[in-house]
Scaffold this active site. Sequence first.
Site, short mmCIF file in Angstrom:
data_model
loop_
_atom_site.label_atom_id
_atom_site.label_comp_id
_atom_site.label_asym_id
_atom_site.label_seq_id
_atom_site.Cartn_x
_atom_site.Cartn_y
_atom_site.Cartn_z
N ARG A 92 -12.29 58.06 -86.46
CA ARG A 92 -13.04 59.15 -87.10
C ARG A 92 -12.10 60.31 -87.37
O ARG A 92 -11.48 60.83 -86.45
CB ARG A 92 -14.19 59.65 -86.23
CG ARG A 92 -14.86 60.87 -86.86
CD ARG A 92 -16.09 61.34 -86.14
NE ARG A 92 -15.83 62.09 -84.95
CZ ARG A 92 -15.84 63.44 -84.87
NH1 ARG A 92 -16.10 64.16 -85.95
NH2 ARG A 92 -15.63 64.03 -83.73
N HIS B 265 -15.30 69.57 -90.67
CA HIS B 265 -15.01 69.89 -89.26
C HIS B 265 -14.40 71.29 -89.26
O HIS B 265 -13.24 71.48 -88.92
CB HIS B 265 -14.09 68.83 -88.66
CG HIS B 265 -14.05 68.81 -87.16
ND1 HIS B 265 -14.27 67.66 -86.42
CD2 HIS B 265 -13.78 69.78 -86.25
CE1 HIS B 265 -14.16 67.92 -85.13
NE2 HIS B 265 -13.85 69.21 -84.99
N GLU C 184 -20.67 69.04 -85.28
CA GLU C 184 -21.09 70.10 -84.36
C GLU C 184 -21.54 71.36 -85.09
O GLU C 184 -20.97 72.45 -84.93
CB GLU C 184 -19.98 70.44 -83.37
CG GLU C 184 -19.61 69.29 -82.46
CD GLU C 184 -18.55 69.69 -81.41
OE1 GLU C 184 -18.08 70.83 -81.43
OE2 GLU C 184 -18.21 68.83 -80.59
N ASN D 26 -21.48 64.25 -79.60
CA ASN D 26 -20.29 64.75 -78.92
C ASN D 26 -20.75 65.31 -77.59
O ASN D 26 -21.56 66.24 -77.53
CB ASN D 26 -19.62 65.87 -79.73
CG ASN D 26 -18.99 65.36 -81.01
OD1 ASN D 26 -19.03 64.15 -81.29
ND2 ASN D 26 -18.41 66.25 -81.78
N TYR E 188 -19.55 66.43 -73.49
CA TYR E 188 -18.49 66.71 -72.52
C TYR E 188 -19.05 67.02 -71.13
O TYR E 188 -18.63 66.43 -70.15
CB TYR E 188 -17.61 67.88 -72.98
CG TYR E 188 -16.78 67.53 -74.19
CD1 TYR E 188 -15.49 67.04 -74.05
CD2 TYR E 188 -17.29 67.66 -75.49
CE1 TYR E 188 -14.71 66.70 -75.15
CE2 TYR E 188 -16.53 67.31 -76.60
CZ TYR E 188 -15.24 66.83 -76.43
OH TYR E 188 -14.48 66.48 -77.51
N GLU F 81 -17.45 61.95 -79.73
CA GLU F 81 -16.45 62.69 -78.95
C GLU F 81 -16.82 62.66 -77.48
O GLU F 81 -17.98 62.85 -77.11
CB GLU F 81 -16.36 64.17 -79.35
CG GLU F 81 -15.62 64.45 -80.61
CD GLU F 81 -15.47 65.95 -80.88
OE1 GLU F 81 -15.45 66.75 -79.92
OE2 GLU F 81 -15.38 66.30 -82.07
#
Length: 441
Positions: free
Chosen positions: A82, A126, A171, A294, A296, A354
Site C-alpha cells: 500500500r 495521505h 486517516e 489503522n 496502534y 497499518e
Amino acid sequence: MKKSGQAFATFPKDFVWGVSTSSFQIEGATQEDGRGPSIWDTLAARQGGIANGDRGDPACDHYHRWPDDIALMRWLGLDAYRFSIAWPRLLPRGRGAPNPAGIAFYDRLIDGLLEAGIEPWACLYHWDLPQGLQDLGGWPHRDSAGWFADYAALCAKCFGDRVKRFATMNEFSVFTFFAYALGWGAPNISNQAEHLKAIHHTNLAHGAAVDALRALVPDAAIGAIHSVQPARPQSQAAEDVEAAALFDEVWNKGFPDAQLLAHYPPRIARLIEPYVRAGDMARIARPLDWFGLNHYSPMYVRAEPGGMRWGFEWGALPESLPKTDIGWPIDPDAFRQTLLDLTARYRLPIYVTENGYGVGSGEGADDPRRVDYLAAYVRAMRQAKRQGADVRGYFVWSLLDNFEWGAGYGTRFGLVHVDFKTQKRTPKKSAHWYRALIKAQ
Ligand code: IFM
C-alpha cells in the site's frame, strides 16, 4: 506481552500480507520533475514547523530508489504494497494540467510491483494536499469535494488498468484533527468551525471520489482507511466519561459512520448541521468493498474546558500498561476487540492497513521490542478472526524508517533501517521475523 517465540499464528492462504508507506514520508524529490508544493512542504519550510528543521527531502529517496525498495518487498515475500499517490506530483497546483513526469513515476512503480508479483494498493490521499488548493481554502472549502473527485478520476484513468485496489484517503480523522483542532499538522490552523467544515467536506470528497473510481474502474475494490483506537476515559468521573465519548466520535466514528451508516454520530451531528446540505449524506455514503483499519493502541482522554477546541485533553496513561519507545500503550487485546467491534458495526471485510511500533531515536537493525509487539498483535488478530472478526489482510507500518510528520526523521517505524545520510537500507530483526511469518503461512 508474550514473547514472539517461533510458532507463528497461521491464516488462510488468501490472507493478504503487506506493508504500507505514504508518498510524502518516503519519496523525497519534492522539487523534481514538475512536482508542486504540498502543505507539508510549506509547514516544513517554516521555522519550527518540524522537529530538527527536518523536511520532505531526502526522506527515503524512494522516488529514485523504488527498484531497491521493490526488491526488499520481494525478499519479504509480500502479497501487496500500500502506497499513496502524491496529488501535487500529478497536478502541481491541485487542478488543471496534469504533470506527465509525475504520472510516469507511478507507472514505473506500478509496473515494477506487478512484475515482482506484488499487488499495488493505491491510496489517493495521505495528507499532502497541494498548496495551490490550500491557497483556495483547502478542505474547509466545499469545492474541495469536486477538486478531489477530478483528481480521483485522473488516477483512475492513468492507473485503473493495472490498479484494482483503491483507498480514497488515509486517516481522515487524524489529518483533520491535527490540522484544525491541535494546529499541529499542516496547514496548522486551530479553529473548530474550520475543523467541522473540513470533516464534512473530506467526507463529501470521499463519496465523490468513490463515484469517479466506480465509473472508470468498474472492477476495482474500493475502500477508505480509518484510524480506530479505543477511546478510554482517564477516570470514571462523569465528565471524563463524556469527554471520551466525544473524542470517540471525533477520532473514531465521525468518518466511518457518515460513509457507511449515512449519519454522523450524535454529538458531532449537532455541531456539523450548519454545514450539511440536503442530499449530502447520500452523496457521502456510497457502497464500499472493504474497511481499512489503522490501529496502534488505545487512547486515554480527560475533560478539559476548551481543550483542543473540543473540551478534552490527552489523559494520563495507566501505569499497568506497557508502552512503546515513543510512549504509546501496548494492548493487543484492544486490537482484538476493535476488530470484533468494527465487524459488527460496519459489516465489511477489514484489512489492517497499518500497525507498527515506533522508536524515538538511535535505533539500529536490532529491534526485539518491535518483534514482540508485532507478534503479539498478529496473535490478537488471529484470535479475533477465530471469534468472528472478518479480517482479511495485514499491512505493517512501515516498510522503511521515514519522515514521521511533526517528529521528522527522529521517530522510526520501519522494518528496514534507513541511514538518511547514505540511504543505505538494512533489514531489521523485525523484517526477518515478518519474512519468516509470511513464509510459514
Ligand atoms: O506515520 C504515520 C502514518 O502516516 C499514519 N498513521 C500513523 C503512522 C505512525 O504515526
